[in-house]
Design an enzyme around this catalytic site. Structure first.
Site, PDB file in Angstrom:
ATOM      1  N   LYS A 236     -11.436  -3.549  -3.231  1.00 25.04           N
ATOM      2  CA  LYS A 236     -12.102  -2.707  -3.720  1.00 25.04           C
ATOM      3  C   LYS A 236     -11.687  -0.828  -3.345  1.00 25.04           C
ATOM      4  O   LYS A 236     -12.682  -0.888  -4.493  1.00 25.04           O
ATOM      5  CB  LYS A 236     -13.521  -3.217  -2.614  1.00 25.04           C
ATOM      6  CG  LYS A 236     -12.860  -2.561  -1.040  1.00 25.04           C
ATOM      7  CD  LYS A 236     -13.806  -2.466  -0.097  1.00 25.04           C
ATOM      8  CE  LYS A 236     -13.414  -3.241   1.111  1.00 25.04           C
ATOM      9  NZ  LYS A 236     -12.071  -3.669   1.775  1.00 25.04           N
TER      10      LYS A 236
ATOM     11  N   LYS B 280       0.228  -1.307   0.553  1.00 20.92           N
ATOM     12  CA  LYS B 280       0.352   0.391   0.406  1.00 20.92           C
ATOM     13  C   LYS B 280       0.856   1.371   0.576  1.00 20.92           C
ATOM     14  O   LYS B 280       1.015   2.177  -0.391  1.00 20.92           O
ATOM     15  CB  LYS B 280      -0.773  -0.047   1.502  1.00 20.92           C
ATOM     16  CG  LYS B 280      -2.152  -0.867   1.160  1.00 20.92           C
ATOM     17  CD  LYS B 280      -3.436  -0.317   2.030  1.00 20.92           C
ATOM     18  CE  LYS B 280      -4.639  -1.658   2.147  1.00 20.92           C
ATOM     19  NZ  LYS B 280      -5.490  -1.324   2.325  1.00 20.92           N
TER      20      LYS B 280
ATOM     21  N   LYS C 209      -4.528  -9.112  -6.363  1.00 19.73           N
ATOM     22  CA  LYS C 209      -5.560  -9.671  -5.800  1.00 19.73           C
ATOM     23  C   LYS C 209      -6.888  -8.583  -6.189  1.00 19.73           C
ATOM     24  O   LYS C 209      -6.740  -7.944  -6.153  1.00 19.73           O
ATOM     25  CB  LYS C 209      -4.758 -10.006  -4.027  1.00 19.73           C
ATOM     26  CG  LYS C 209      -5.656  -8.353  -3.271  1.00 19.73           C
ATOM     27  CD  LYS C 209      -6.019  -8.840  -2.050  1.00 19.73           C
ATOM     28  CE  LYS C 209      -5.839  -7.315  -1.093  1.00 19.73           C
ATOM     29  NZ  LYS C 209      -7.206  -7.055  -0.495  1.00 19.73           N
TER      30      LYS C 209
END
Ligand code: AQP
Length: 333
Positions: A196, A112, A193
């Protein structure tokens, strides 16, 4: 009641098919077997920038998704993390227990933070808050997708470290990761992956997508070279991901799904068409219930009752932890 189950989902965007197959589906199945607490972890969502109005809307939407997929508030507890201050209070204790080097090794932080000019301190300390979420409730079992395995291992280490330093206090939780579906991959890139918060809405299927959009997303999904329908995650990662989605929703073994298409001589086009039918059949009733729930008044009542129960469990645990580490209890009056 056999055991305590806890898990959290961030209201950081729409709920994806990955979240559903990796986590939410298990949450619902477990509500008959254990005392389940499910948390909308809005404070975790703040570890990356969020638009305030969108965060509010997404938190309500996530609660509505939980109810739409079958969570029964009479059997399980659903609540918002920020409604229970003990989570952040215990997180400070966890931050004081965890080592800097342990946080540095977390792959989700590396993923991230990669390529970002500015990274918040809370993105780094996120696993300490997650440990607090879980340990507050004497959790035995944490149903999660594979991406959370490392955070769970750290939570276990922190529980054991605390217990050995300050005396038996926390239950050491076990992860519960589905064998198939623990890691649903992005439709546009089978090496990443499904997430959202992805900037490309064609990389995921959302539980709120209507049938036309689902069809368009599956049509556009990348496939591998060749035309044979084979479940082979190493050589055909994109197709194998789509086959996994099909198998989980149709509740059939994945190899059998692939063999059935091969026996018919069907290629990718036919498979994608039938996959669309399976996904729409599974998600359209969920989407309709979701829209009804979002407009009704039940949501606020469910979340208020959930927070009251969570606080009643969390506050005594926090008081115990404060006492164990030597904080002076407040004197009344
Ligand atoms: N692709 C996935 N396949 C299977 N399980 C998944 N989960 C997430 N993505 C997949 C599981 O869903 C639960 C809720 O996830 P989260 O909201 O805590 O955040 P996350 O793991 O970071 O999920 P996202 O969708 O990728 O959110 P963003 O984009 O905001 O980071 C967890 O149990 C997770 O394992």
């Amino acid at each position: 009641m056999a055991s305590r189950v806890f898990s959290g989902v961030q209201p950081s965007g729409v709920v994806t098919l990955g979240n559903y197959l990796g986590a939410l589906r298990q949450f619902v199945a477990l509500q008959d077997q254990a005392d389940c607490l499910y948390c909308l972890v809005d404070l975790h969502a703040l570890t990356v920038p969020q638009d305030p109005a969108a965060l509010t809307a997404q938190t309500r939407q996530l609660a509505a998704v939980f109810l739409a997929v079958g969570l029964d508030p009479a059997r399980a507890t659903l609540f918002v993390q920020s409604h229970v201050p003990a989570h952040t209070q215990l997180a400070w204790i966890m931050e004081s227990l965890v080592h800097f080097g342990e946080l540095e090794r977390m792959t989700q932080f590396k993923d991230k933070a990669a390529g970002k000019a500015v990274v918040s301190a809370s993105l780094f300390t996120y696993p300490a808050l997650m440990a607090a979420d879980i340990l507050l409730y004497r959790t035995d079992l944490v149903p999660v997708g594979e991406d959370q395995k490392q955070h769970l291992e750290l939570t276990r280490d922190l529980a054991q470290r605390f217990n050995s330093r300050f005396g038996e206090t926390f239950t050491v939780p076990e992860p519960l990761i589905p064998k198939l579906g623990g890691r649903i991959m992005a439709l546009d890139d089978p090496t990443r992956k499904m997430s959202k918060s992805s900037a490309n809405p064609y990389s995921y299927i959302a539980l709120s997508d209507d049938p036309d959009l689902i069809a368009a997303k599956i049509r556009r999904a990348v496939t591998d070279s060749g035309r044979e329908i084979l479940y082979d995650p190493e050589h055909k990662p994109a197709l194998s991901n789509l086959l996994t989605i099909y198998a989980l929703l149709a509740e059939e073994p994945v190899e059998e799904v692939a063999a059935r298409f091969r026996a018919r001589g069907a290629g990718y086009g036919v498979f994608k068409q039938e996959l669309t039918d399976v996904v729409v059949a599974a998600l359209d009733p969920v989407r309709r219930r979701y829209l009804d729930i979002l407009e009704g008044a039940e949501l606020d009542r469910v979340l208020a009752a959930g927070a009251a129960r969570a606080r009643s469990l969390a506050e005594p645990m926090l008081a115990r932890v404060y006492e164990r580490v030597g904080l002076v209890p407040p004197v009344a009056g």
